[in-house]
Scaffold this motif. Structure first.
Motif, short mmCIF file in Angstrom:
data_model
loop_
_atom_site.label_atom_id
_atom_site.label_comp_id
_atom_site.label_asym_id
_atom_site.label_seq_id
_atom_site.Cartn_x
_atom_site.Cartn_y
_atom_site.Cartn_z
N SER A 179 35.49 1.03 -82.83
CA SER A 179 35.50 1.11 -81.33
C SER A 179 37.02 1.69 -80.95
O SER A 179 37.23 2.58 -80.19
CB SER A 179 35.40 -0.24 -80.84
OG SER A 179 35.65 0.04 -79.37
N ARG A 180 37.92 1.44 -82.04
CA ARG A 180 39.43 1.89 -81.71
C ARG A 180 39.45 3.31 -81.97
O ARG A 180 39.98 4.26 -81.30
CB ARG A 180 40.57 0.97 -82.36
CG ARG A 180 40.67 -0.31 -81.91
CD ARG A 180 42.01 -0.84 -82.44
NE ARG A 180 41.81 -1.17 -84.05
CZ ARG A 180 41.57 -2.08 -84.43
NH1 ARG A 180 41.22 -3.33 -83.71
NH2 ARG A 180 41.36 -2.45 -85.75
N ARG A 181 38.60 3.68 -82.93
CA ARG A 181 38.71 5.01 -83.60
C ARG A 181 37.90 6.00 -82.39
O ARG A 181 38.41 7.09 -82.14
CB ARG A 181 38.26 5.22 -84.71
CG ARG A 181 38.96 4.69 -85.90
CD ARG A 181 38.28 4.89 -87.33
NE ARG A 181 39.08 4.05 -88.58
CZ ARG A 181 38.40 4.07 -89.36
NH1 ARG A 181 37.32 4.45 -89.80
NH2 ARG A 181 39.25 3.44 -90.59
N ILE A 182 36.85 5.34 -81.77
CA ILE A 182 36.36 6.19 -80.81
C ILE A 182 36.95 6.46 -79.57
O ILE A 182 37.23 7.21 -78.89
CB ILE A 182 34.88 5.27 -80.73
CG1 ILE A 182 34.06 5.17 -81.71
CG2 ILE A 182 34.40 5.81 -79.25
CD1 ILE A 182 32.75 4.49 -81.30
N SER A 183 38.18 5.25 -79.24
CA SER A 183 38.90 5.20 -78.03
C SER A 183 39.72 6.44 -78.23
O SER A 183 40.20 7.16 -77.43
CB SER A 183 39.76 4.05 -77.93
OG SER A 183 38.28 2.88 -77.41
N LYS A 184 40.39 6.41 -79.52
CA LYS A 184 41.50 7.60 -79.83
C LYS A 184 40.78 9.03 -79.86
O LYS A 184 41.22 9.87 -79.39
CB LYS A 184 41.79 7.46 -81.25
CG LYS A 184 42.75 6.15 -81.41
CD LYS A 184 43.15 5.99 -82.83
CE LYS A 184 44.15 4.74 -82.93
NZ LYS A 184 44.83 4.66 -84.22
N LEU A 185 39.44 9.07 -80.27
CA LEU A 185 38.57 10.49 -80.26
C LEU A 185 38.16 10.79 -78.62
O LEU A 185 38.46 11.86 -78.44
CB LEU A 185 37.39 10.22 -80.98
CG LEU A 185 37.37 10.24 -82.36
CD1 LEU A 185 35.98 10.06 -83.10
CD2 LEU A 185 38.05 11.63 -83.26
N SER A 186 38.06 9.85 -77.94
CA SER A 186 37.93 10.22 -76.42
C SER A 186 39.01 10.40 -75.87
O SER A 186 39.28 11.47 -74.90
CB SER A 186 37.27 8.55 -76.00
OG SER A 186 37.07 9.01 -74.52
N ASP A 187 40.33 9.90 -76.32
CA ASP A 187 41.59 10.31 -75.65
C ASP A 187 42.00 11.81 -76.13
O ASP A 187 42.54 12.38 -75.45
CB ASP A 187 42.63 9.18 -76.10
CG ASP A 187 42.30 7.88 -75.46
OD1 ASP A 187 41.51 7.90 -74.22
OD2 ASP A 187 43.05 6.74 -75.99
N ALA A 188 41.59 12.16 -77.23
CA ALA A 188 42.05 13.41 -77.89
C ALA A 188 40.87 14.54 -77.26
O ALA A 188 41.30 15.56 -77.51
CB ALA A 188 41.99 13.21 -79.47
N THR A 189 40.13 14.01 -76.79
CA THR A 189 39.09 15.22 -76.36
C THR A 189 39.75 15.80 -74.98
O THR A 189 40.44 15.16 -74.42
CB THR A 189 37.78 14.53 -75.79
OG1 THR A 189 37.38 13.79 -76.94
CG2 THR A 189 36.76 15.48 -75.25
N ASP A 190 39.55 17.07 -75.02
CA ASP A 190 39.98 17.80 -73.92
C ASP A 190 39.98 17.15 -72.42
O ASP A 190 38.60 16.74 -71.93
CB ASP A 190 39.28 19.10 -73.79
CG ASP A 190 40.10 19.97 -72.76
OD1 ASP A 190 40.94 19.75 -72.13
OD2 ASP A 190 39.12 21.15 -72.48
#
Length: 458
Positions: A159-170
């Motif tokens: 879940s934390r990694r998903i949050s990071k990916l979501s933040d790194a998205t454009d």
């Protein structure tokens, strides 16, 4: 009675005519119930409720009720209570449990006092919750618990990694960035739902651990059944019904003849007619003196209950017409004027009075003489001036063997039975005339000869 259907009127007749003896039976039954209550001390019962949260199947609830009354739980309760001379095996018969609606198990305890019943129920409920919780804890698989914890940790990391990916998205609002963030959020939701499903699939660990006793048991205010009052009332009712059934059984098994055809067949002669005898008191009351007879009269068992109530009586003239018709039929059966014996069973008051009336109404054509015959050892005077016998009996009093004995006694004395007369009681009215003095004199005169008749044996 032996062939009649038992009706409510029959029960009413038993109660009305034998109420004294029935009351005595009920009193004896009440005393027996009181004695039984002394053998069984009073008991008090109360219940404590245990709530089982969550979803439970019926078979699982039944299993929990067995656990609540198991020897382990009851032995623990007995050890905690510490009652002198009371062990777990003694308490096992005084503890019960049942499952009710709402996943509630009611644990009931029975003891000699309300305080003990309350303490017993509360202690068994506490020990049951403690024991069920320990079983649930010990039955849990440690490896499975570790795997579940590791899986939860992995889900949290993901879940934390998903949050990071979501933040790194454009961060822009382009179509591609929005779709990416949406897909990542769906993945996070699916992982959380999977973890929740796994937790729910893991059985009753948490459910068993969450059992709770719903307050203390209420202190009982009344005895547990059967109480002393119930035992006394039950004993009285049981003995009362037994007495009624005994009366009905005796009437069913009675061999006393009631029908005209049965009586005439037993005596071996034809019926000449029926006559009425007015009565103002119960009939068929056996004679006798002494304590036994006094007790029978006191209890009312000296009067037959199975005989129907007498019908209303007509006037004296109508009754005398019946007697005259009998005498007329008797003359028609005789070839010439003769002297006859009027035979009636000893102890049959109705037949005795009817015989006296027949003697008076017949006069000298034919000349009649009343004779009482003891039923136990029937004996009729030998043939002297009389050349036949007329038998007078009342219905529902004598058996076929007893009547046949009278007929045999007549034949043994060389008296042919020329006919049978049935005498029936009727209810006397205030205006009913008294019996003719001649009839009374005839019976009194016969009583003086009774010793000569009954004294003969054969």
């Amino acid at each position: 009675m032996s062939d009649d259907t038992i009706r409510l009127v029959t029960i009413g007749r038993i109660i009305r005519r034998r109420w004294r003896v029935l009351a005595l039976y009920a009193l004896v039954g009440a005393l027996v119930g009181y004695g039984a209550s002394a053998l069984f001390p009073p008991r008090y019962t109360t219940s404590a409720s245990v709530l089982l949260p969550g979803t439970w199947e019926e078979r699982e609830l039944l299993t929990q009720t067995e656990v609540a009354t198991s020897s382990v739980v009851v032995d623990r309760a007995a050890a905690t209570l510490g009652w002198p001379g009371v062990s777990g095996s003694d308490l096992r018969d005084h503890v019960s449990a049942k499952a009710t609606d709402g996943n509630i198990i009611k644990i009931s305890g029975t003891a000699e006092t309300p305080e003990r019943a309350q303490r017993l129920s509360d202690q068994v409920a506490k020990d049951f919750v403690s024991y069920a919780t320990r079983i649930a804890s010990e039955s849990a698989d440690p490896a499975a618990a570790q795997e579940l914890a590791a899986l939860q940790q992995s889900v949290e990391d993901t879940s934390r990694r998903i949050s990071k990916l979501s933040d790194a998205t454009d961060p822009g609002n382009t179509v591609e960035s929005v779709q990416t963030r949406t897909e990542l959020e769906k993945l996070r939701t699916a992982l959380r739902e999977a973890i929740s499903t796994i937790k729910q699939a893991d059985p009753a660990d948490d459910e068993a651990k969450n059992m709770v006793v719903m307050g203390s048991a209420a202190r009982p205010t009344g005895e547990a059944p059967p109480t002393r009052t119930q035992l006394i009332a039950g004993g009285a009712l049981l003995f009362f019904l037994s007495a009624v059934i005994g009366h009905l059984t005796a009437a069913r098994m009675s061999r006393r003849l009631r029908g005209e055809s049965e009586i005439t067949a037993a005596l071996g002669s034809a019926l000449l007619g029926t006559v009425d005898v007015p009565v103002r008191r119960p009939t068929h009351r056996p004679e006798g003196h002494g304590p036994r007879a006094w007790v029978r009269r006191l209890l009312g068992v000296d009067v037959r209950w199975d005989l129907p109530a007498p019908q209303s009586s007509g006037d004296e003239a109508s009754r005398r017409i019946r007697y005259r018709r009998v005498c007329s039929r008797l003359r028609d059966r005789l070839p010439a004027p003769q002297r006859l014996l009027v035979v009636f069973p000893e102890g049959d008051e109705i037949a005795r009075r009817a015989a006296g009336h027949l003697v008076v109404e017949a006069g000298s054509d034919p000349a009649l003489r009343a004779v009482a015959v003891p039923v136990s050892r029937p004996m009729v005077p030998d043939r002297d001036h009389e050349s036949g016998a007329l038998v007078v009996v009342s219905a529902g009093v004598w058996t076929a063997a007893e009547l046949a004995g009278i007929a045999e006694a007549c034949a043994d004395a060389k008296h042919g039975v020329v006919g049978v007369v049935l005498a029936g009681p009727v209810r006397a009215t205030r205006s009913a005339d008294h019996p003719p003095r001649a009839a009374v004199s005839a019976l009194v005169g016969f009583d003086g000869e009774r010793d000569d008749v009954t004294g003969v044996t054969g």
